[in-house]
Design a protein around this motif. Structure first.
Motif, PDB file in Angstrom:
ATOM      1  N   MET A   1       0.849  -1.201   0.000  1.00  0.00           N
ATOM      2  CA  MET A   1       0.000   0.000   0.000  1.00  0.00           C
ATOM      3  C   MET A   1       0.886   1.253   0.000  1.00  0.00           C
ATOM      4  N   ASP A   2       0.612   2.197  -0.882  1.00  0.00           N
ATOM      5  CA  ASP A   2       1.464   3.391  -0.918  1.00  0.00           C
ATOM      6  C   ASP A   2       1.079   4.361   0.198  1.00  0.00           C
ATOM      7  N   LYS A   3       1.902   5.383   0.327  1.00  0.00           N
ATOM      8  CA  LYS A   3       1.751   6.322   1.442  1.00  0.00           C
ATOM      9  C   LYS A   3       0.367   6.988   1.457  1.00  0.00           C
ATOM     10  N   GLU A   4      -0.086   7.384   0.271  1.00  0.00           N
ATOM     11  CA  GLU A   4      -1.378   8.076   0.193  1.00  0.00           C
ATOM     12  C   GLU A   4      -2.539   7.174   0.597  1.00  0.00           C
ATOM     13  N   SER A   5      -2.492   5.923   0.113  1.00  0.00           N
ATOM     14  CA  SER A   5      -3.580   4.991   0.444  1.00  0.00           C
ATOM     15  C   SER A   5      -3.582   4.692   1.935  1.00  0.00           C
ATOM     16  N   GLN A   6      -2.374   4.523   2.479  1.00  0.00           N
ATOM     17  CA  GLN A   6      -2.257   4.273   3.926  1.00  0.00           C
ATOM     18  C   GLN A   6      -2.848   5.451   4.703  1.00  0.00           C
ATOM     19  N   PHE A   7      -2.481   6.651   4.266  1.00  0.00           N
ATOM     20  CA  PHE A   7      -2.956   7.850   4.963  1.00  0.00           C
ATOM     21  C   PHE A   7      -4.473   7.947   4.896  1.00  0.00           C
ATOM     22  N   LYS A   8      -5.013   7.645   3.718  1.00  0.00           N
ATOM     23  CA  LYS A   8      -6.470   7.725   3.554  1.00  0.00           C
ATOM     24  C   LYS A   8      -7.178   6.732   4.467  1.00  0.00           C
ATOM     25  N   ALA A   9      -6.609   5.534   4.549  1.00  0.00           N
ATOM     26  CA  ALA A   9      -7.226   4.506   5.419  1.00  0.00           C
ATOM     27  C   ALA A   9      -7.201   4.974   6.879  1.00  0.00           C
ATOM     28  N   ILE A  10      -6.086   5.543   7.287  1.00  0.00           N
ATOM     29  CA  ILE A  10      -5.969   6.039   8.668  1.00  0.00           C
ATOM     30  C   ILE A  10      -6.937   7.189   8.897  1.00  0.00           C
ATOM     31  N   TRP A  11      -7.019   8.059   7.912  1.00  0.00           N
ATOM     32  CA  TRP A  11      -7.920   9.215   7.983  1.00  0.00           C
ATOM     33  C   TRP A  11      -9.369   8.770   8.159  1.00  0.00           C
ATOM     34  N   GLN A  12      -9.777   7.814   7.329  1.00  0.00           N
ATOM     35  CA  GLN A  12     -11.161   7.336   7.396  1.00  0.00           C
ATOM     36  C   GLN A  12     -11.472   6.740   8.765  1.00  0.00           C
ATOM     37  N   ALA A  13     -10.532   5.968   9.280  1.00  0.00           N
ATOM     38  CA  ALA A  13     -10.804   5.221  10.514  1.00  0.00           C
ATOM     39  C   ALA A  13     -10.638   6.057  11.779  1.00  0.00           C
ATOM     40  N   ASN A  14      -9.833   7.096  11.717  1.00  0.00           N
ATOM     41  CA  ASN A  14      -9.467   7.772  12.970  1.00  0.00           C
ATOM     42  C   ASN A  14      -9.739   9.267  13.044  1.00  0.00           C
ATOM     43  N   ARG A  15     -10.204   9.870  11.971  1.00  0.00           N
ATOM     44  CA  ARG A  15     -10.312  11.339  11.955  1.00  0.00           C
ATOM     45  C   ARG A  15     -11.168  11.879  13.102  1.00  0.00           C
ATOM     46  N   ASP A  16     -12.314  11.244  13.365  1.00  0.00           N
ATOM     47  CA  ASP A  16     -13.194  11.762  14.424  1.00  0.00           C
ATOM     48  C   ASP A  16     -12.550  11.594  15.802  1.00  0.00           C
ATOM     49  N   ARG A  17     -11.876  10.485  15.983  1.00  0.00           N
ATOM     50  CA  ARG A  17     -11.231  10.237  17.292  1.00  0.00           C
ATOM     51  C   ARG A  17     -10.103  11.244  17.511  1.00  0.00           C
ATOM     52  N   ILE A  18      -9.338  11.495  16.463  1.00  0.00           N
ATOM     53  CA  ILE A  18      -8.246  12.479  16.579  1.00  0.00           C
ATOM     54  C   ILE A  18      -8.835  13.841  16.944  1.00  0.00           C
ATOM     55  N   TYR A  19      -9.911  14.202  16.246  1.00  0.00           N
ATOM     56  CA  TYR A  19     -10.512  15.519  16.484  1.00  0.00           C
ATOM     57  C   TYR A  19     -11.016  15.636  17.923  1.00  0.00           C
ATOM     58  N   ARG A  20     -11.621  14.565  18.423  1.00  0.00           N
ATOM     59  CA  ARG A  20     -12.160  14.626  19.790  1.00  0.00           C
ATOM     60  C   ARG A  20     -11.030  14.775  20.819  1.00  0.00           C
ATOM     61  N   VAL A  21      -9.897  14.111  20.564  1.00  0.00           N
ATOM     62  CA  VAL A  21      -8.765  14.286  21.499  1.00  0.00           C
ATOM     63  C   VAL A  21      -8.285  15.735  21.439  1.00  0.00           C
ATOM     64  N   CYS A  22      -8.244  16.306  20.230  1.00  0.00           N
ATOM     65  CA  CYS A  22      -7.846  17.721  20.091  1.00  0.00           C
ATOM     66  C   CYS A  22      -8.817  18.621  20.866  1.00  0.00           C
ATOM     67  N   GLU A 133     -12.371   7.906  24.811  1.00  0.00           N
ATOM     68  CA  GLU A 133     -12.387   7.291  23.469  1.00  0.00           C
ATOM     69  C   GLU A 133     -12.513   5.770  23.561  1.00  0.00           C
ATOM     70  N   GLU A 134     -12.909   5.298  24.731  1.00  0.00           N
ATOM     71  CA  GLU A 134     -13.134   3.857  24.936  1.00  0.00           C
ATOM     72  C   GLU A 134     -11.850   3.050  24.758  1.00  0.00           C
ATOM     73  N   MET A 135     -10.750   3.657  25.056  1.00  0.00           N
ATOM     74  CA  MET A 135      -9.498   2.944  24.885  1.00  0.00           C
ATOM     75  C   MET A 135      -9.259   2.054  26.100  1.00  0.00           C
ATOM     76  N   GLY A 136      -8.843   0.834  25.859  1.00  0.00           N
ATOM     77  CA  GLY A 136      -8.592  -0.099  26.952  1.00  0.00           C
ATOM     78  C   GLY A 136      -7.327   0.273  27.717  1.00  0.00           C
ATOM     79  N   THR A 137      -7.225  -0.268  28.921  1.00  0.00           N
ATOM     80  CA  THR A 137      -6.073   0.057  29.770  1.00  0.00           C
ATOM     81  C   THR A 137      -4.756  -0.357  29.122  1.00  0.00           C
TER      82      THR A 137
END
Lengths: 174, 220
Positions: A1-22, A133-137
Motif C-alpha cells: 500500500m502506498d503512502k497516500e492509500s495508507q494515509f487515507k485509510a488512517i484518515w477514514q478510521a481515525n479522523r473523528d477520534r483524533i478531532y475529539r482528542v484535540c 475514546e473507549e481505549m482499553g487500559t
C-alpha cells in the motif's frame, strides 16, 4: 500500500477520534482545527517510519497525544513572544476562548464536559481524553509508555477530580 | 455525571469537513485539499534539505579552495605559523559545520510516534541548556577556533605594532580576550535560554512528574 492509500485509510478510521482528542486540549475552534491539521501532518510525516509493531490506532493516538502536548508548549512560547512585545497575548489564541455551540455544533453537556476537562493539567487531560475514546487500559499503557496498573490508578484519580470539577461547575453551567 | 451517556454523546462529535483529495486531484498543481498540501510539504522539505546540502558543499569547497590557494602560492614561501593556523582554522570550520549539522539533525528528528513518556524524555533532552556531550563539543570547537585564529591575530595582524619580545604577552592577552568573548557569548546564550526555553523545560518536567509511577492504593 502506498503512502497516500495508507494515509487515507488512517484518515477514514481515525479522523473523528483524533478531532475529539484535540477538543480535549483546546476550546477555540480555529486553534482546534489548527491542532487537528498539525496532527494529520505528523501522521503523514511519520508514515514512512511506521513499522507495524503496534496497532495503527495506538500509533495514531501516540502521535495525536504527543502533538497535543507539544502544541501546548508551542502556544506558550508564542504567547511569551507576544507578551514580551507588549502585545495582547490573547491575539495568538490561547485555546481557552469560548466556543459557541453554533460554531462547534456540540451539545451543551459535551461542551460542559470539555470545559471541565480544560481545567485539568495537560497530562490528566490526555488521560481522560483517551479514556473517553473507549481505549482499553492495555492500549493506553502502550500509548503512554506506562504499566497498565499505573494507568488504572491514574484514570481512577483523574475521573475523581473531573467529577469534582463537573459538580462545582454545575450551577454555573446549567 | 453519567460516564456512559457522556461517552455515547461524545462519540457523535465528528471532525470538521475537510477535503482529503484523491490521487487524481492531487496530481495537479496548486490543489487546496489535504493530500495536495501534504505533498507540497514533502516537496518543501526535500527542497530545503537539498539547499542545505548545496550550501554545505559550497562552504566546504570554498574553505578547501582557500586553503589550497594559499598553500600553493609559489612567490610566497610557506612558513610554519601560517600553515598551522590555516590548517587549524580549516579543521575548526569543518568541525563547527559538523557540530551544527549534528545539532540540527537531532532537532529535526522528533519522533511523534513513540510512547508519551519517551517523547517527554526526549523533549527534555532537547530543551536542556547543554548536556555534558554538548559542553565537550562546544569547548573543542572554541579551542580549535581560538588556536587557529591566535597566530593570525597575533602573528600577522599585530606584528607590525609589537616587537618579538612582546609576542608572548600578546598571545596571553589575546587568549584572555578570547576567553572573555566566549564567556560573554555563553552568558547571553544562557540568558536567552532561561527566557525562552526554561519555562518550557519546567512544563515538560511537570508533565513527566505527572506520569510517574504512584502506589496503587486508590485503584478499584
Amino acid at each position: 500500500m502506498d503512502k497516500e492509500s495508507q494515509f487515507k485509510a488512517i484518515w477514514q478510521a481515525n479522523r473523528d477520534r483524533i478531532y475529539r482528542v484535540c477538543c480535549g486540549y483546546v476550546r477555540d475552534e480555529d486553534v482546534r482545527q489548527d491542532l487537528f491539521q498539525t496532527v494529520l501532518l505528523h501522521v503523514w510525516e511519520s508514515l514512512e517510519t511506521y513499522r507495524g509493531d503496534s496497532q495503527v490506532g495506538t500509533w495514531v493516538f501516540r502521535i495525536t497525544v504527543n502533538t497535543c502536548l507539544g502544541y501546548l508548549r508551542t502556544r506558550r512560547r508564542q504567547q511569551n513572544l507576544w507578551t514580551q512585545r507588549g502585545e495582547d497575548a490573547g491575539r495568538v489564541g490561547n485555546g481557552l476562548a469560548p466556543c459557541p455551540t453554533e460554531v462547534c455544533g456540540m451539545r451543551d453537556d459535551i461542551e460542559r464536559l470539555y470545559i471541565c476537562i480544560h481545567q485539568l493539567p495537560p497530562v490528566e487531560r490526555m488521560l481522560i481524553s483517551l479514556h473517553l475514546e473507549e481505549m482499553g487500559t492495555e492500549e493506553m499503557a502502550d500509548v503512554l509508555g506506562l504499566s497498565p496498573d499505573h494507568v488504572r490508578v491514574k484514570i481512577h484519580r483523574v475521573k475523581k477530580v473531573l467529577r469534582g470539577i463537573w459538580e462545582r461547575t454545575g450551577d454555573g453551567m446549567e | 455525571m453519567e460516564w456512559n451517556d457522556l461517552k455515547n454523546e461524545l462519540g457523535k462529535v465528528g471532525a470538521p469537513d475537510m477535503r482529503l483529495g484523491s490521487a487524481d486531484s492531487a496530481a495537479g498543481c496548486g490543489g487546496d485539499d489535504l493530500i495536495s498540501r501534504l505533498r507540497a510539504r514533502d516537496a518543501e522539505e526535500a527542497a530545503r534539505l537539498k539547499q542545505a546540502r548545496i550550501l554545505f558543499c559550497v562552504a566546504a569547497g570554498f574553505m578547501a579552495f582557500a586553503f589550497l590557494g594559499i598553500a600553493s602560492i609559489p612567490s610566497q614561501p610557506l612558513y610554519a605559523p601560517r600553515v598551522l593556523h590555516q590548517g587549524v582554522l580549516l579543521a575548526a570550520f569543518v568541525y563547527i559545520a559538523w557540530a551544527l549539522r549534528r545539532k540540527l539533525r537531532n532537532l529535526a528528528k522528533v519522533d511523534y510516534a513513540q510512547p508519551v513518556r519517551s517523547f517527554l524524555e526526549q523533549a527534555e533532552q532537547r530543551y536542556i541548556f547543554m548536556r555534558p556531550a554538548d559542553y565537550v563539543v562546544t569547548l573543542l570547537g572554541l579551542l580549535l577556533l581560538g588556536l587557529g585564529s591566535a597566530p593570525y591575530v597575533v602573528g600577522l595582524l599585530l606584528r607590525r605594532y609589537i616587537g618579538p619580545e612582546q609576542y608572548l604577552a600578546a598571545v596571553v592577552l589575546y587568549g584572555l580576550f578570547y576567553v572573555l568573548v566566549c564567556a560573554m557569548g555563553l552568558w547571553f546564550t544562557r540568558r536567552d535560554w532561561e527566557r525562552d526555553k526554561l519555562p518550557l523545560l519546567a512544563d515538560i518536567r511537570r508533565m513527566k512528574d505527572a506520569l510517574k509511577e504512584e502506589p496503587a492504593d486508590e485503584a478499584s
